[in-house]
Design an enzyme around this catalytic site. Structure first.
Site, mmCIF file in Angstrom:
data_model
loop_
_atom_site.group_PDB
_atom_site.id
_atom_site.type_symbol
_atom_site.label_atom_id
_atom_site.label_comp_id
_atom_site.label_asym_id
_atom_site.label_seq_id
_atom_site.Cartn_x
_atom_site.Cartn_y
_atom_site.Cartn_z
ATOM 1 N N VAL A 62 -21.756 -0.250 -4.233
ATOM 2 C CA VAL A 62 -21.780 -1.912 -3.726
ATOM 3 C C VAL A 62 -23.094 -2.060 -3.311
ATOM 4 O O VAL A 62 -23.831 -3.077 -3.450
ATOM 5 C CB VAL A 62 -20.657 -2.321 -3.048
ATOM 6 C CG1 VAL A 62 -20.712 -3.801 -2.576
ATOM 7 C CG2 VAL A 62 -19.358 -1.949 -3.248
ATOM 8 N N GLY A 94 -26.192 1.140 3.507
ATOM 9 C CA GLY A 94 -25.375 1.852 2.831
ATOM 10 C C GLY A 94 -25.883 1.338 1.407
ATOM 11 O O GLY A 94 -25.492 0.238 0.878
ATOM 12 N N GLY A 96 -24.719 2.621 -1.626
ATOM 13 C CA GLY A 96 -23.780 3.326 -2.537
ATOM 14 C C GLY A 96 -23.345 2.277 -3.753
ATOM 15 O O GLY A 96 -24.672 1.576 -3.916
ATOM 16 N N LYS A 144 0.884 -1.194 -0.067
ATOM 17 C CA LYS A 144 -0.102 0.038 0.028
ATOM 18 C C LYS A 144 0.788 1.397 -0.062
ATOM 19 O O LYS A 144 2.287 1.025 0.286
ATOM 20 C CB LYS A 144 -0.869 -0.047 1.249
ATOM 21 C CG LYS A 144 -2.079 0.977 1.117
ATOM 22 C CD LYS A 144 -3.283 -0.149 0.637
ATOM 23 C CE LYS A 144 -4.475 0.751 0.622
ATOM 24 N NZ LYS A 144 -5.620 0.269 0.164
HETATM 25 P P1 NAD Z 1 -19.870 4.589 -1.713
HETATM 26 O O1 NAD Z 1 -19.068 5.773 -1.330
HETATM 27 O O2 NAD Z 1 -20.490 4.448 -3.393
HETATM 28 O O3 NAD Z 1 -21.399 4.090 -0.735
HETATM 29 C C1 NAD Z 1 -21.334 4.401 0.634
HETATM 30 C C2 NAD Z 1 -22.791 4.380 1.012
HETATM 31 O O4 NAD Z 1 -22.755 4.524 2.503
HETATM 32 C C3 NAD Z 1 -23.207 5.890 0.568
HETATM 33 O O5 NAD Z 1 -24.578 5.902 -0.010
HETATM 34 C C4 NAD Z 1 -23.538 6.614 1.819
HETATM 35 O O6 NAD Z 1 -24.390 7.559 1.808
HETATM 36 C C5 NAD Z 1 -23.734 5.477 2.669
HETATM 37 N N1 NAD Z 1 -23.340 5.861 4.171
HETATM 38 C C6 NAD Z 1 -22.401 6.506 4.675
HETATM 39 N N2 NAD Z 1 -22.600 6.490 6.185
HETATM 40 C C7 NAD Z 1 -23.851 5.918 6.213
HETATM 41 C C8 NAD Z 1 -24.329 5.508 7.389
HETATM 42 N N3 NAD Z 1 -23.867 5.701 8.670
HETATM 43 N N4 NAD Z 1 -25.335 4.824 7.519
HETATM 44 C C9 NAD Z 1 -26.044 4.397 6.493
HETATM 45 N N5 NAD Z 1 -25.271 4.642 5.254
HETATM 46 C C10 NAD Z 1 -24.087 5.479 5.178
HETATM 47 O O7 NAD Z 1 -19.182 3.247 -1.267
HETATM 48 P P2 NAD Z 1 -19.001 1.841 -1.981
HETATM 49 O O8 NAD Z 1 -18.122 1.521 -3.130
HETATM 50 O O9 NAD Z 1 -20.681 1.216 -2.279
HETATM 51 O O10 NAD Z 1 -18.410 0.988 -0.900
HETATM 52 C C11 NAD Z 1 -18.987 0.438 0.234
HETATM 53 C C12 NAD Z 1 -18.088 0.038 1.312
HETATM 54 O O11 NAD Z 1 -17.532 -1.370 0.551
HETATM 55 C C13 NAD Z 1 -16.805 0.612 1.670
HETATM 56 O O12 NAD Z 1 -16.418 0.475 2.864
HETATM 57 C C14 NAD Z 1 -15.705 0.437 0.620
HETATM 58 O O13 NAD Z 1 -14.565 0.654 1.140
HETATM 59 C C15 NAD Z 1 -16.066 -1.278 0.671
HETATM 60 N N6 NAD Z 1 -15.535 -1.687 -0.491
HETATM 61 C C16 NAD Z 1 -16.037 -1.354 -1.875
HETATM 62 C C17 NAD Z 1 -15.557 -1.928 -3.056
HETATM 63 C C18 NAD Z 1 -15.727 -1.496 -4.268
HETATM 64 O O14 NAD Z 1 -15.758 -2.394 -5.531
HETATM 65 N N7 NAD Z 1 -16.371 -0.427 -4.640
HETATM 66 C C19 NAD Z 1 -14.617 -3.071 -2.827
HETATM 67 C C20 NAD Z 1 -14.156 -3.425 -1.621
HETATM 68 C C21 NAD Z 1 -14.773 -2.808 -0.464
#
Ligand code: NAD
Length: 351
Positions: free
Chosen positions: A180, A176, A178, A79
């Site tokens: 994913v 959440g 987002g 990293k």
């Molecule tokens: P994102 O930023 O698109 O979505 C996050 C969502 O969580 C948003 O809709 C936000 O409004 C919501 N949120 C934030 N705080 C909150 C709370 N306290 N209560 C409820 N909702 C809340 O992120 P993502 O890409 O969907 O990733 C989600 C998680 O998965 C993250 O922790 C990320 O590190 C992990 N992750 C993502 C990937 C990927 O491929 N995108 C891969 C591995 C891990």
């Protein structure tokens, strides 16, 4: 501090780079390259102290070793952090200086996107080095692939718990919505699960309700909601001393990184008969996608590998039950054994 911290974590190499002309201050930590070169994103953050930056990069690089090994990838863990406020320091000149730093690692480190570094930033870095994944002409947004891996993880845990891999009428709370969480919600609803969602964004809630028949729970009440599976897909640290007594589920399985505030919370969940499915095992779809891109594979290849997450998890669940360890212990043993076996076989080569 540096020598002690490095020997304690078992890191192979920690390299500091500074370029006064552009203001670059970066640390690249390579934890373990037994299985292959270390792949891990570049995080740009305004750390309060140099020690904070070092602690973060050491912790994150070690986690990448476990994640890659548990995903059956021929990659090691590494990293990088760039110290500073991304809005003020991020210039093309700084990113190019950083690209030269990555190049100087000679292929032991492959970089990609992370907090405050983006796909366009990777394009600038790539003008100086070939050791970059997550490119503009790459395999695209990994989130649907990550969601597929998480869904396979949930199906496998459900089969283990209830004896059926059908999600028909299984109740899941997704925290959440987002990239994913929304894709996961869609996959779960399409397979007959009864899904309750929660988000602090009214926009994201409205958007999912336009497409799917889901219930909504207030963000503060999400931990008290009775369900079969709680799927944290927002932020880390949500399973902690305060929330564990409130959880009313059989399984915790989600996409968020570092769902447990501390490692001991895996045992605290087990004490409450709640099965914790390690986040890094089932959210590896993102890493699988960048690894596939780097090795010239396709999105379909990445999707197939993400689906296989269910099989690997099954092995870990069986091992955990057979020896009264947590699934987290079993996942760590799986990853460690892969590294030890490779170590005995052949020394890593980066030609
Ligand atoms: P994102 O930023 O698109 O979505 C996050 C969502 O969580 C948003 O809709 C936000 O409004 C919501 N949120 C934030 N705080 C909150 C709370 N306290 N209560 C409820 N909702 C809340 O992120 P993502 O890409 O969907 O990733 C989600 C998680 O998965 C993250 O922790 C990320 O590190 C992990 N992750 C993502 C990937 C990927 O491929 N995108 C891969 C591995 C891990």
């Amino acid at each position: 501090m540096v020598f002690d911290a490095v020997s304690e974590g078992g890191h192979e190499q920690v390299s500091y780079f500074a370029d006064p002309e552009t203001g670059l201050q970066a640390i690249i930590a390579v934890h373990d390259t037994t299985l292959g070169p270390g792949l891990g994103g570049t995080r740009i953050l305004d750390y309060e102290t140099e020690d904070d930056a070092l602690s973060d990069v050491l912790r994150l690089s070690k986690a990448m070793t476990m994640k890659a090994a548990a995903a059956d990838l021929d990659l090691g863990g590494a990293k990088a952090v760039i110290v500073g406020d991304h809005e003020s320091i991020k210039t093309d000149a700084l990113l190019r200086a950083y690209g030269r730093a990555v190049e100087a690692m000679g292929g032991r480190y492959i970089t990609s996107v992370d907090v405050n570094s983006s796909v366009p930033d990777m394009e600038v870095i790539a003008t100086e080095t070939e050791y970059v994944a997550g490119r503009a002409d790459g395999l695209g947004d990994p989130s649907p692939i990550t969601a597929t891996g998480v869904r396979r993880g949930i199906e496998t845990a459900v089969e283990f718990e209830y004896g059926t891999d059908s999600l028909e009428d299984v109740s899941v709370v997704v925290q959440g919505l987002g990239k994913v969480g929304s894709a996961l919600t869609g996959q779960l609803v399409e397979r007959g699960a009864s899904v309750t969602v929660s988000d602090i964004s009214q926009e994201n809630l409205a958007s999912i309700r336009e497409s799917y028949d889901v219930d909504v729970v207030d963000p503060d009440a999400v931990y008290d909601e009775s369900c079969d599976v709680f799927a944290p897909c927002a932020i880390g640290g949500v399973v902690n001393d305060e929330t564990i007594p409130r959880l009313a589920c059989d399984i915790v399985a989600g996409a968020a990184n570092n769902i447990l505030a501390e490692r001991r919370h895996a045992d605290a969940l087990a004490d409450r008969d709640i099965r914790y499915v390690p986040d890094y095992v089932i959210n590896a779809g993102g890493l699988i996608t960048v690894a596939e891109e780097y090795h010239g594979g396709t999105r379909e290849d990445a999707m197939a590998k993400a689906r296989a997450i269910g099989d690997r998890l099954e092995t870990m669940l069986e091992r955990a039950d057979g020896s009264e360890m947590t699934v987290l212990d079993a996942a760590e043993a799986y990853a460690r054994e892969r590294i030890e076996a490779a170590d005995r076989a052949t020394p890593a080569s980066f030609d």
